[in-house]
Design an enzyme around this catalytic site. Structure first.
Site, mmCIF file in Angstrom:
data_model
loop_
_atom_site.group_PDB
_atom_site.id
_atom_site.type_symbol
_atom_site.label_atom_id
_atom_site.label_comp_id
_atom_site.label_asym_id
_atom_site.label_seq_id
_atom_site.Cartn_x
_atom_site.Cartn_y
_atom_site.Cartn_z
ATOM 1 C CD GLU A 75 41.295 9.675 26.210
ATOM 2 O OE1 GLU A 75 42.055 10.441 25.707
ATOM 3 O OE2 GLU A 75 40.804 9.666 27.554
ATOM 4 C CG HIS A 130 50.364 8.676 26.990
ATOM 5 N ND1 HIS A 130 50.296 8.457 25.601
ATOM 6 C CD2 HIS A 130 49.041 9.376 27.360
ATOM 7 C CE1 HIS A 130 49.084 8.507 25.286
ATOM 8 N NE2 HIS A 130 48.135 9.142 26.102
ATOM 9 N NE ARG A 135 46.777 6.310 29.011
ATOM 10 C CZ ARG A 135 46.542 7.627 29.333
ATOM 11 N NH1 ARG A 135 46.994 8.068 30.308
ATOM 12 N NH2 ARG A 135 45.598 8.284 28.511
ATOM 13 C CG HIS A 189 50.819 10.379 30.682
ATOM 14 N ND1 HIS A 189 51.010 11.644 30.170
ATOM 15 C CD2 HIS A 189 49.629 10.373 31.055
ATOM 16 C CE1 HIS A 189 49.777 12.024 30.083
ATOM 17 N NE2 HIS A 189 48.811 11.126 30.436
ATOM 18 N NE ARG A 224 45.910 9.070 34.697
ATOM 19 C CZ ARG A 224 45.798 9.665 33.628
ATOM 20 N NH1 ARG A 224 44.477 10.112 33.454
ATOM 21 N NH2 ARG A 224 46.751 10.145 32.668
#
Ligand code: FAD
Ligand code: SIN
Length: 551
Positions: A124, A247, A293, A354, A389
């Site tokens: 990811e 997100h 992200r 998110h 995060r």
């Protein structure tokens, strides 16, 4: 109206991965445990987690790389002690889950052998290695329902579903001379419409995040920041609320309410494209689609605004159909429901709120400022995530911190023999039934809309001040309404959402720089020195001092 009074050793508020793993970690002790959940026990973000859990499980990977990736994503604001503890605790947390019965996806061509194996690791954004262990594209469902099965078998655990905690009961409320501590909570039995008193020797907030403060969110309806607001009212410090993670890829469709398209789709080759089919992420970051992200979400926001598009597109259709259906069966099915075949073409995506990186300030044992009050999971701020995060570090944090919180709770409950004083009943003598429920739903809608418009992916001081003015007006109305009418779950959640909105705006206005998830056009540069944003309530509990946050 009758008020029940229920006493146990440990009161866990929230039945996600944080709350349930904590209950299981305490299970071997002779302790009575009560779990409250405002919906069904398993309803919460944990159930919907897709991508997986980050852990160093491959010989080519190492702890330092995972630690480094976490720090890079967190834009130099992560606490190294917390990062090391969580990263190093990951392999044993995964083994624990496997022992509890969680079935992770194994590498192609290998049968699951029930104990060990070559698990398939996906990739990811922001990860330098393949290290995300998963159960196809529904990791949360597999983990949450397995933990739930285990917890439901424990004889010493009492579960109260459809009970929403309203406020904590503290020594301040009881007006005792004892140092600030928590004795339990009031909770509304939603079905019976009755407020009950839950007393306990230790209380854990595992109530999840606050992404429902935004109009568009990947989260279920439970994510209204209740724990954060309750802890704040009880005198606990709250940290880094400006870091709201958006997100990048949520399915864009009027009826696809927050339908997430996992980052693992990009990890397995998915490409982001403009409506004309051109890729754009290369121009924004060397890691392109797999950049952290915050960068991908901001790039999408930029391209949408620049081109006046309603969405961008995610395309993995160049991979074999069997591969896509094998790895992403649930995502493919939910796309199909809305008329998109992800095996044959691209799907429209937009960013959505998110994850709440900030929250109740805790140490690595989950201890808060208030004695005997712990916070674990998304409602807490342990210093792991810093300003952004790293993908799949959240379920991991729930598991690792729950384990150390359980150890601390056990030790403390063994050490001193605390008796719970007589707790006052919930006072409803001055209130009547609400006259106009429309006030609540209107305010809820307004709040989520201005948070999206003014406290979103790109901020300015002017937008933030506008949001602050609106939240102040809402707060006035809510306080008046709350003071005059009998509580119901919508009102309880709205009151909490307004508090987390206020805390988020306050933190965002305090930060005069752009860092990680907080991007402001007024201060686009990142300062050299990374500082936490810690908000202290007027009734600050201050016990025990949390060393990790004193520096
Ligand atoms: P939750 O799972 O949200 O549970 C909170 C619980 O508290 C619920 O039971 C709720 O009903 C209860 N509750 C809340 N308020 C009250 C109250 N007042 N009274 C009583 N009960 C209350 N993270 C990863 O690491 N990997 C992933 O792949 C991943 N994918 C995700 C996909 C989606 C769609 C979403 C939404 C999140 C994802 N995340 C992922 C983030 C991760 O799922 C969450 O951060 C994590 O599950 C939070 O767990 P929790 O136990 O803290 O909270
Ligand atoms: C995802 O699957 O993209 C979500 C992972 C996460 O939020 O950690």
């Amino acid at each position: 109206m009758a008020t029940d009074n229920l006493i146990s050793d440990v009161l866990i508020i929230g039945g996600g991965v944080a709350g349930l793993s904590l209950a299981l970690r305490l299970a071997d002790e002779d302790l009575s445990i009560t779990i409250l959940s405002k919906s069904e026990l398993n309803e919460g973000s944990s159930l919907y987690a897709q991508g997986g859990i980050a852990a160093v499980l491959d010989d080519d990977d190492n702890f330092e790389a995972h630690i480094d990736d976490t720090h890079v994503a967190g834009a130099s604001l992560c606490k190294d002690k917390t990062v090391r503890k969580v990263v190093e605790g990951a392999p044993s947390a995964i083994n624990w889950l496997i022992k509890k019965g969680v079935k992770f996806t194994v590498s192609e061509g290998r049968e699951y052998d029930g104990q060990d194996g070559e698990y398939h690791l996906t990739k990811e954004g922001g990860h330098s290695h393949r290290r995300v262990i998963h159960a196809k594209d529904a990791t949360g469902r597999e983990v949450e329902t397995t933990l739930e099965e285990n917890v439901r078998q424990l004889p010493n655990v009492q579960i109260f579903e459809h009970h929403i905690a309203i406020d904590l009961i503290t020594s301040e409320k009881l007006r005792t001379n004892k140092s600030s501590r928590c004795f339990g909570a009031y909770a509304l039995d939603i079905k019976e419409k009755k407020v009950k008193t839950f007393g306990a020797r230790a209380v854990i907030l595992s109530t999840g995040g606050a992404s429902k403060a935004y109009l568009y969110s990947t989260n279920p309806d439970t994510s209204t920041g209740d724990g954060i607001a309750m802890a704040w009212r009880a005198g606990c410090r709250i940290a880094n609320m400006e870091f709201v993670q958006f997100h990048p890829t949520c399915l864009f469709h009027p009826y696809a309410k927050g339908s997430l398209i996992s980052e693992a789709v990009r990890g397995e080759g998915g490409l982001l494209k403009l409506p004309n089919g051109e890729r754009f992420m290369d121009a924004h970051h060397p890691q392109a689609e797999l950049a952290p992200r915050d960068i991908v979400a901001r790039a999408i926001d930029y391209e949408m605004k620049k081109g006046g598009f309603d969405s961008v597109y995610l395309d993995i259709s160049h991979r074999p159909k069997e591969f896509i259906l094998e790895h992403f069966p649930n995502i493919a099915a939910s796309c199909e429901k809305f008329g998109y075949d992800m095996t044959a073409g691209s799907i429209p995506v937009v960013p959505a709120a998110h994850y709440t990186c900030g929250g109740i300030l805790t140490d690595t044992k989950g201890r808060t400022d208030l004695k005997r009050l712990y916070a674990v999971g998304e409602s807490s701020c342990t210093g792991l995530h810093g300003a952004n995060r790293l993908a799949s570090n959240s379920l991991l944090e729930c598991l690792v911190i729950a384990k150390s919180a359980a150890k601390d709770i056990r030790k403390r409950l063994r050490k001193d023999d605390i008796t719970i004083p007589s707790l006052p009943k919930w006072d409803e003598s001055q209130v009547s039934n609400p006259d106009e429920q429309i006030v609540v739903s209107h305010n809820w809608d307004e709040l989520r809309r201005f948070m999206w418009d003014y406290v979103g992916i790109v901020r300015t001081d002017n937008r933030l001040k506008r949001a602050r003015n609106r939240v102040e007006l809402l707060q006035e109305e809510i306080i008046e309404y709350y003071g005059n009418f009998r509580v119901n779950n919508d009102l309880i959640e709205l009151r909490n959402l307004a508090t987390v909105a206020e805390l988020t705006i306050e933190c965002a206005l305090n930060r005069k720089e752009s860092r990680g998830l907080h991007y402001t056009l007024d201060y686009p540069e990142t300062r050299q020195l990374a500082r936490d944003n810690i908000l202290t309530p007027n009734n600050f509990a201050a016990h025990p001092p949390i060393r990790e946050w004193l520096a």
